[in-house]
Design an enzyme around this catalytic site. Structure first.
Site, PDB file in Angstrom:
ATOM      1  N   GLY A 141      -5.754  10.571  -4.924  1.00  0.00           N
ATOM      2  CA  GLY A 141      -4.307  10.711  -4.917  1.00  0.00           C
ATOM      3  C   GLY A 141      -3.794  11.330  -3.643  1.00  0.00           C
ATOM      4  CB  THR A 168       6.818   2.302  -1.239  1.00  0.00           C
ATOM      5  OG1 THR A 168       6.490   3.408  -2.081  1.00  0.00           O
ATOM      6  CG2 THR A 168       8.314   2.048  -1.330  1.00  0.00           C
ATOM      7  CD  GLU A 379       4.839   9.941   3.102  1.00  0.00           C
ATOM      8  OE1 GLU A 379       4.871  10.479   4.208  1.00  0.00           O
ATOM      9  OE2 GLU A 379       4.157   8.929   2.870  1.00  0.00           O
TER      10      GLU A 379
END
Length: 402
Positions: A141, A168, A379
Protein backbone atom coordinates in the site's frame (compact mmCIF):
# COMPACT_ATOMS: atom_id res chain seq x y z
CA UNK A 1 5.01 37.80 6.37
CA UNK A 2 2.09 38.20 3.98
CA UNK A 3 -0.32 35.30 4.17
CA UNK A 4 -2.65 36.60 1.46
CA UNK A 5 -2.80 35.11 -2.04
CA UNK A 6 -0.15 36.81 -4.22
CA UNK A 7 -1.77 39.48 -6.40
CA UNK A 8 -0.43 37.95 -9.62
CA UNK A 9 -2.48 34.81 -8.91
CA UNK A 10 -5.74 36.66 -8.23
CA UNK A 11 -6.97 36.20 -11.80
CA UNK A 12 -6.06 32.51 -11.80
CA UNK A 13 -7.89 31.89 -8.53
CA UNK A 14 -10.99 33.76 -9.74
CA UNK A 15 -11.05 31.85 -13.02
CA UNK A 16 -10.64 28.51 -11.28
CA UNK A 17 -13.46 29.38 -8.88
CA UNK A 18 -15.76 30.29 -11.78
CA UNK A 19 -14.98 26.95 -13.44
CA UNK A 20 -15.74 25.15 -10.18
CA UNK A 21 -19.02 27.00 -9.63
CA UNK A 22 -20.37 27.09 -13.18
CA UNK A 23 -18.81 24.03 -14.82
CA UNK A 24 -18.08 21.41 -12.15
CA UNK A 25 -20.93 21.89 -9.68
CA UNK A 26 -23.79 21.57 -12.24
CA UNK A 27 -22.54 18.14 -13.43
CA UNK A 28 -21.18 16.95 -10.10
CA UNK A 29 -24.12 14.75 -9.10
CA UNK A 30 -24.56 13.46 -12.68
CA UNK A 31 -21.17 11.76 -12.75
CA UNK A 32 -21.36 10.71 -9.11
CA UNK A 33 -24.30 8.54 -10.18
CA UNK A 34 -22.69 7.41 -13.43
CA UNK A 35 -19.47 5.81 -12.24
CA UNK A 36 -17.01 4.90 -15.05
CA UNK A 37 -18.80 7.23 -17.52
CA UNK A 38 -16.30 9.71 -18.93
CA UNK A 39 -17.29 13.37 -18.36
CA UNK A 40 -17.21 14.61 -21.98
CA UNK A 41 -17.72 18.16 -20.74
CA UNK A 42 -14.12 18.14 -19.53
CA UNK A 43 -12.62 17.96 -23.04
CA UNK A 44 -13.33 21.60 -23.83
CA UNK A 45 -12.14 22.74 -20.41
CA UNK A 46 -8.91 20.75 -20.74
CA UNK A 47 -8.28 22.31 -24.15
CA UNK A 48 -8.81 25.78 -22.69
CA UNK A 49 -6.34 25.05 -19.89
CA UNK A 50 -3.79 23.80 -22.42
CA UNK A 51 -4.12 27.09 -24.27
CA UNK A 52 -3.76 29.15 -21.11
CA UNK A 53 -0.67 27.18 -20.08
CA UNK A 54 1.12 27.41 -23.42
CA UNK A 55 4.36 29.30 -22.84
CA UNK A 56 3.29 30.43 -19.37
CA UNK A 57 5.86 30.18 -16.55
CA UNK A 58 2.99 30.31 -14.05
CA UNK A 59 0.85 27.59 -15.59
CA UNK A 60 -2.29 26.20 -14.02
CA UNK A 61 -2.40 22.60 -12.93
CA UNK A 62 -0.24 19.54 -12.44
CA UNK A 63 2.33 20.31 -15.12
CA UNK A 64 3.54 23.41 -13.28
CA UNK A 65 4.26 21.54 -10.03
CA UNK A 66 8.05 21.32 -10.28
CA UNK A 67 11.20 22.66 -8.65
CA UNK A 68 12.66 23.16 -12.11
CA UNK A 69 13.67 26.76 -12.70
CA UNK A 70 12.98 27.75 -9.09
CA UNK A 71 15.17 30.25 -7.32
CA UNK A 72 18.42 28.77 -6.07
CA UNK A 73 17.85 30.20 -2.62
CA UNK A 74 15.64 32.58 -0.74
CA UNK A 75 18.48 35.13 -0.71
CA UNK A 76 18.46 35.30 -4.52
CA UNK A 77 14.84 36.41 -4.47
CA UNK A 78 11.61 34.96 -3.13
CA UNK A 79 9.59 33.29 -5.87
CA UNK A 80 5.88 32.59 -6.04
CA UNK A 81 5.79 30.17 -8.94
CA UNK A 82 4.28 27.10 -10.52
CA UNK A 83 3.85 24.99 -7.40
CA UNK A 84 1.93 27.70 -5.58
CA UNK A 85 -0.19 28.54 -8.62
CA UNK A 86 -0.98 24.84 -9.14
CA UNK A 87 -1.95 24.49 -5.49
CA UNK A 88 -4.20 27.56 -5.52
CA UNK A 89 -5.89 26.38 -8.70
CA UNK A 90 -6.45 22.88 -7.31
CA UNK A 91 -8.02 24.29 -4.13
CA UNK A 92 -10.58 26.24 -6.11
CA UNK A 93 -11.36 23.46 -8.61
CA UNK A 94 -11.88 20.95 -5.80
CA UNK A 95 -14.26 23.40 -4.19
CA UNK A 96 -16.29 22.40 -7.23
CA UNK A 97 -15.61 18.64 -7.48
CA UNK A 98 -12.59 16.48 -6.60
CA UNK A 99 -13.56 13.61 -8.90
CA UNK A 100 -13.94 15.86 -11.92
CA UNK A 101 -10.54 17.44 -11.29
CA UNK A 102 -8.96 13.97 -11.09
CA UNK A 103 -10.70 13.10 -14.39
CA UNK A 104 -9.27 16.16 -16.17
CA UNK A 105 -7.13 15.26 -19.21
CA UNK A 106 -3.45 16.16 -18.78
CA UNK A 107 -3.95 17.18 -15.15
CA UNK A 108 -3.20 13.82 -13.51
CA UNK A 109 -0.65 13.03 -10.82
CA UNK A 110 1.37 11.32 -13.53
CA UNK A 111 1.71 14.70 -15.22
CA UNK A 112 3.00 16.16 -11.94
CA UNK A 113 5.50 13.28 -11.72
CA UNK A 114 6.77 14.02 -15.23
CA UNK A 115 7.06 17.72 -14.41
CA UNK A 116 8.99 16.90 -11.23
CA UNK A 117 11.69 14.50 -12.46
CA UNK A 118 11.76 14.33 -16.30
CA UNK A 119 14.71 15.73 -18.24
CA UNK A 120 14.25 18.51 -20.80
CA UNK A 121 13.89 16.13 -23.75
CA UNK A 122 11.25 14.09 -21.91
CA UNK A 123 9.36 17.20 -20.88
CA UNK A 124 9.08 18.21 -24.53
CA UNK A 125 8.20 14.70 -25.75
CA UNK A 126 5.50 14.09 -23.13
CA UNK A 127 4.24 17.67 -23.12
CA UNK A 128 0.76 16.86 -24.49
CA UNK A 129 0.43 13.46 -22.84
CA UNK A 130 -2.23 12.71 -20.23
CA UNK A 131 -0.40 10.60 -17.65
CA UNK A 132 -1.76 8.56 -14.75
CA UNK A 133 0.40 7.43 -11.80
CA UNK A 134 0.87 3.74 -10.95
CA UNK A 135 2.57 3.06 -7.61
CA UNK A 136 0.35 0.89 -5.40
CA UNK A 137 0.51 -2.90 -5.70
CA UNK A 138 -1.37 -5.80 -4.08
CA UNK A 139 0.15 -6.24 -0.63
CA UNK A 140 2.09 -3.00 -1.01
CA UNK A 141 0.00 0.00 0.00
CA UNK A 142 1.66 3.15 1.25
CA UNK A 143 5.06 1.48 1.57
CA UNK A 144 6.34 2.54 -1.85
CA UNK A 145 9.75 1.02 -1.08
CA UNK A 146 8.18 -2.46 -1.10
CA UNK A 147 7.41 -2.29 -4.84
CA UNK A 148 7.77 -5.66 -6.57
CA UNK A 149 7.11 -4.68 -10.19
CA UNK A 150 10.41 -5.25 -11.99
CA UNK A 151 12.13 -3.50 -14.90
CA UNK A 152 14.88 -5.48 -16.66
CA UNK A 153 17.18 -3.76 -19.16
CA UNK A 154 17.18 -5.44 -22.57
CA UNK A 155 19.09 -3.49 -25.20
CA UNK A 156 17.28 -0.22 -25.89
CA UNK A 157 14.26 -1.27 -23.85
CA UNK A 158 13.21 -2.14 -20.32
CA UNK A 159 10.95 -5.16 -19.81
CA UNK A 160 8.33 -4.59 -17.10
CA UNK A 161 6.56 -7.32 -15.15
CA UNK A 162 4.11 -6.82 -12.28
CA UNK A 163 0.69 -5.52 -11.26
CA UNK A 164 -0.54 -2.08 -10.20
CA UNK A 165 -3.83 -1.30 -8.47
CA UNK A 166 -5.85 1.86 -7.70
CA UNK A 167 -4.43 3.74 -10.69
CA UNK A 168 -6.37 7.01 -10.97
CA UNK A 169 -7.38 7.61 -14.63
CA UNK A 170 -5.61 4.33 -15.41
CA UNK A 171 -7.97 3.43 -18.24
CA UNK A 172 -8.57 6.86 -19.77
CA UNK A 173 -5.10 8.43 -19.66
CA UNK A 174 -2.75 8.29 -22.66
CA UNK A 175 0.07 6.84 -20.56
CA UNK A 176 0.88 5.61 -17.07
CA UNK A 177 3.92 6.56 -14.98
CA UNK A 178 4.89 3.18 -13.51
CA UNK A 179 7.19 2.72 -10.53
CA UNK A 180 9.35 -0.39 -10.84
CA UNK A 181 12.60 -1.72 -9.41
CA UNK A 182 15.72 -2.35 -11.47
CA UNK A 183 17.21 -4.61 -8.80
CA UNK A 184 15.28 -5.99 -5.81
CA UNK A 185 18.55 -6.67 -4.02
CA UNK A 186 19.42 -2.96 -3.89
CA UNK A 187 16.18 -1.96 -2.18
CA UNK A 188 14.77 1.56 -2.49
CA UNK A 189 17.68 2.97 -4.50
CA UNK A 190 16.79 0.80 -7.53
CA UNK A 191 13.20 2.10 -7.88
CA UNK A 192 12.66 4.18 -11.01
CA UNK A 193 9.62 5.55 -12.83
CA UNK A 194 8.75 4.73 -16.46
CA UNK A 195 6.26 6.30 -18.85
CA UNK A 196 4.28 3.43 -20.41
CA UNK A 197 1.91 4.46 -23.18
CA UNK A 198 -1.48 2.78 -23.55
CA UNK A 199 -1.42 0.25 -26.34
CA UNK A 200 2.06 -0.99 -25.43
CA UNK A 201 2.04 -4.81 -25.82
CA UNK A 202 2.05 -6.52 -22.45
CA UNK A 203 0.12 -3.76 -20.67
CA UNK A 204 -3.48 -4.70 -19.81
CA UNK A 205 -6.21 -2.93 -17.83
CA UNK A 206 -7.68 -5.80 -15.81
CA UNK A 207 -10.35 -4.15 -13.67
CA UNK A 208 -12.16 -0.88 -12.88
CA UNK A 209 -12.89 -0.27 -9.19
CA UNK A 210 -16.27 0.66 -7.72
CA UNK A 211 -15.56 3.29 -5.08
CA UNK A 212 -16.95 5.17 -2.11
CA UNK A 213 -16.27 8.57 -3.69
CA UNK A 214 -14.57 10.45 -6.57
CA UNK A 215 -16.75 8.39 -8.91
CA UNK A 216 -16.24 10.72 -11.87
CA UNK A 217 -12.65 9.49 -11.91
CA UNK A 218 -11.88 5.99 -13.16
CA UNK A 219 -9.64 3.85 -10.96
CA UNK A 220 -8.00 0.88 -12.64
CA UNK A 221 -5.90 -2.20 -12.01
CA UNK A 222 -3.19 -2.75 -14.63
CA UNK A 223 -0.95 -5.75 -15.26
CA UNK A 224 2.40 -5.75 -17.04
CA UNK A 225 3.59 -8.99 -18.64
CA UNK A 226 6.91 -8.73 -20.52
CA UNK A 227 5.93 -5.17 -21.39
CA UNK A 228 8.73 -3.60 -23.45
CA UNK A 229 9.22 0.11 -22.78
CA UNK A 230 11.82 2.28 -24.59
CA UNK A 231 14.81 3.04 -22.38
CA UNK A 232 14.24 6.73 -23.15
CA UNK A 233 10.96 6.51 -21.19
CA UNK A 234 12.76 6.04 -17.87
CA UNK A 235 12.23 9.39 -16.13
CA UNK A 236 15.29 11.18 -14.84
CA UNK A 237 18.62 9.49 -14.19
CA UNK A 238 18.81 5.77 -15.13
CA UNK A 239 21.83 5.18 -12.87
CA UNK A 240 21.28 3.55 -9.47
CA UNK A 241 22.72 5.79 -6.77
CA UNK A 242 22.87 3.81 -3.53
CA UNK A 243 24.05 6.90 -1.62
CA UNK A 244 21.06 8.92 -2.75
CA UNK A 245 18.82 5.93 -2.15
CA UNK A 246 15.09 6.49 -2.63
CA UNK A 247 15.46 10.27 -2.72
CA UNK A 248 15.44 10.58 -6.50
CA UNK A 249 12.06 9.05 -7.21
CA UNK A 250 10.66 10.42 -3.92
CA UNK A 251 11.15 13.96 -5.26
CA UNK A 252 7.87 13.34 -7.08
CA UNK A 253 6.02 13.33 -3.75
CA UNK A 254 7.56 16.66 -2.72
CA UNK A 255 5.51 18.18 -5.54
CA UNK A 256 2.40 15.98 -5.59
CA UNK A 257 1.65 15.80 -1.87
CA UNK A 258 1.00 19.56 -1.57
CA UNK A 259 -1.35 19.20 -4.55
CA UNK A 260 -3.31 16.41 -2.84
CA UNK A 261 -3.37 18.52 0.32
CA UNK A 262 -4.78 21.33 -1.84
CA UNK A 263 -7.54 18.99 -3.03
CA UNK A 264 -8.43 18.32 0.61
CA UNK A 265 -8.46 22.05 1.39
CA UNK A 266 -10.79 22.66 -1.55
CA UNK A 267 -13.43 20.07 -0.68
CA UNK A 268 -13.31 21.03 3.02
CA UNK A 269 -13.88 24.68 2.07
CA UNK A 270 -16.88 23.67 -0.03
CA UNK A 271 -18.41 21.87 2.97
CA UNK A 272 -17.70 24.76 5.35
CA UNK A 273 -19.12 27.37 2.98
CA UNK A 274 -22.36 25.46 2.39
CA UNK A 275 -22.79 24.58 6.08
CA UNK A 276 -22.29 28.22 7.02
CA UNK A 277 -24.98 29.24 4.51
CA UNK A 278 -27.45 26.72 5.89
CA UNK A 279 -26.77 27.50 9.55
CA UNK A 280 -27.13 31.25 9.01
CA UNK A 281 -30.76 30.60 8.14
CA UNK A 282 -31.19 29.44 11.76
CA UNK A 283 -28.96 31.85 13.68
CA UNK A 284 -26.57 34.73 13.15
CA UNK A 285 -22.94 33.68 13.45
CA UNK A 286 -21.06 35.96 15.83
CA UNK A 287 -17.28 35.58 15.74
CA UNK A 288 -16.85 38.22 18.43
CA UNK A 289 -18.34 36.01 21.13
CA UNK A 290 -16.10 33.60 23.10
CA UNK A 291 -16.72 29.92 22.37
CA UNK A 292 -18.18 29.39 25.85
CA UNK A 293 -20.93 31.89 25.07
CA UNK A 294 -22.23 30.24 21.89
CA UNK A 295 -24.01 26.99 21.14
CA UNK A 296 -22.03 23.78 20.76
CA UNK A 297 -22.87 23.60 17.04
CA UNK A 298 -21.64 27.15 16.48
CA UNK A 299 -18.45 26.52 18.46
CA UNK A 300 -17.84 23.36 16.43
CA UNK A 301 -18.09 25.31 13.18
CA UNK A 302 -15.58 27.90 14.43
CA UNK A 303 -13.16 25.15 15.47
CA UNK A 304 -13.44 23.49 12.07
CA UNK A 305 -12.73 26.80 10.36
CA UNK A 306 -9.60 27.27 12.45
CA UNK A 307 -8.38 23.74 11.64
CA UNK A 308 -9.04 24.40 7.95
CA UNK A 309 -7.03 27.64 8.00
CA UNK A 310 -4.08 25.89 9.67
CA UNK A 311 -4.15 23.12 7.03
CA UNK A 312 -4.37 25.70 4.24
CA UNK A 313 -1.33 27.65 5.43
CA UNK A 314 0.74 24.47 5.86
CA UNK A 315 -0.18 23.45 2.31
CA UNK A 316 0.75 26.80 0.79
CA UNK A 317 4.03 26.76 2.72
CA UNK A 318 5.01 23.36 1.29
CA UNK A 319 4.22 24.54 -2.25
CA UNK A 320 6.07 27.83 -1.74
CA UNK A 321 9.16 25.97 -0.50
CA UNK A 322 9.15 23.88 -3.69
CA UNK A 323 8.98 27.08 -5.74
CA UNK A 324 12.07 28.33 -3.94
CA UNK A 325 13.98 25.04 -4.26
CA UNK A 326 14.02 24.52 -0.50
CA UNK A 327 13.96 20.95 0.89
CA UNK A 328 10.27 20.40 1.57
CA UNK A 329 9.85 16.65 2.07
CA UNK A 330 8.93 17.08 5.74
CA UNK A 331 6.65 20.04 5.04
CA UNK A 332 4.93 18.21 2.15
CA UNK A 333 4.16 15.29 4.48
CA UNK A 334 2.99 17.63 7.26
CA UNK A 335 0.64 19.39 4.83
CA UNK A 336 -0.69 16.13 3.41
CA UNK A 337 -1.26 14.63 6.89
CA UNK A 338 -2.94 17.73 8.29
CA UNK A 339 -5.09 18.53 5.25
CA UNK A 340 -6.21 14.93 4.73
CA UNK A 341 -7.30 14.53 8.35
CA UNK A 342 -8.95 17.96 8.47
CA UNK A 343 -10.89 17.34 5.26
CA UNK A 344 -12.26 14.06 6.61
CA UNK A 345 -13.29 15.66 9.90
CA UNK A 346 -14.70 18.84 8.36
CA UNK A 347 -16.86 17.15 5.73
CA UNK A 348 -18.29 14.56 8.14
CA UNK A 349 -18.94 17.15 10.86
CA UNK A 350 -20.66 19.43 8.36
CA UNK A 351 -23.03 16.57 7.45
CA UNK A 352 -23.71 16.19 11.16
CA UNK A 353 -24.19 19.89 11.84
CA UNK A 354 -27.01 20.34 9.31
CA UNK A 355 -28.73 17.10 10.29
CA UNK A 356 -30.90 15.17 7.85
CA UNK A 357 -30.31 17.77 5.16
CA UNK A 358 -26.61 16.89 5.11
CA UNK A 359 -27.33 13.18 4.69
CA UNK A 360 -29.67 13.52 1.72
CA UNK A 361 -28.79 13.82 -1.97
CA UNK A 362 -30.59 17.17 -2.14
CA UNK A 363 -27.28 18.63 -0.97
CA UNK A 364 -23.72 17.85 -2.09
CA UNK A 365 -22.53 17.65 1.52
CA UNK A 366 -22.87 13.86 1.69
CA UNK A 367 -20.96 13.53 -1.59
CA UNK A 368 -18.13 15.74 -0.34
CA UNK A 369 -17.89 13.59 2.80
CA UNK A 370 -17.46 10.49 0.60
CA UNK A 371 -15.03 12.19 -1.78
CA UNK A 372 -12.81 13.49 1.02
CA UNK A 373 -11.88 10.07 2.42
CA UNK A 374 -9.50 9.19 -0.40
CA UNK A 375 -7.52 12.39 0.19
CA UNK A 376 -6.28 10.99 3.50
CA UNK A 377 -5.26 7.74 1.81
CA UNK A 378 -3.67 8.12 -1.62
CA UNK A 379 -0.22 9.66 -2.11
CA UNK A 380 0.62 8.11 1.28
CA UNK A 381 -1.78 7.48 4.15
CA UNK A 382 -2.02 9.59 7.30
CA UNK A 383 0.09 7.05 9.18
CA UNK A 384 2.84 7.02 6.56
CA UNK A 385 3.00 10.84 6.52
CA UNK A 386 3.37 10.96 10.31
CA UNK A 387 6.11 8.33 10.10
CA UNK A 388 7.98 10.40 7.50
CA UNK A 389 7.68 13.53 9.65
CA UNK A 390 8.98 11.62 12.69
CA UNK A 391 11.98 10.35 10.71
CA UNK A 392 12.81 13.88 9.54
CA UNK A 393 12.49 15.37 13.03
CA UNK A 394 14.51 12.63 14.75
CA UNK A 395 17.10 12.20 11.99
CA UNK A 396 16.25 8.50 11.64
CA UNK A 397 16.39 6.39 8.49
CA UNK A 398 13.50 4.21 7.30
CA UNK A 399 15.29 1.12 8.64
CA UNK A 400 15.79 2.75 12.05
CA UNK A 401 12.21 3.98 12.47
CA UNK A 402 9.46 1.74 11.05
Amino acid sequence: MNLETPKKFTGLVNQAHQVAANYFRPISRKYDKAEHAYPKELDLLAALLDGMNAGSPEAIGATSASKRGAAASVESGIKNGGNLSACLGVIELCWGDVGLLLAMPRQGLGNAAIAAVANDEQLKRFGGTWAAMAITEPGCGSDSAAIRTTARKDGEHYVLNGEKIFVTSGERADAVVVWATLDKGLGRAAIKSFVVEHGTPGMTVTRLEKKLGIKASDTASISFSDCRVPAANLLGNPEIDVQKGFAGVMETFDNTRPLVAGMAIGVAKAALDRTRELLQKVWRLDYAKPLLAVSHAEATLYRLEAEWEAARLLTLKAAWMADNKLPNSKEASIAKAKAGRVANEVTLKCVELVGALGYAEDELLEKWARDSKILDIFEGTQQIQLLIVARRLLGKSSSELK
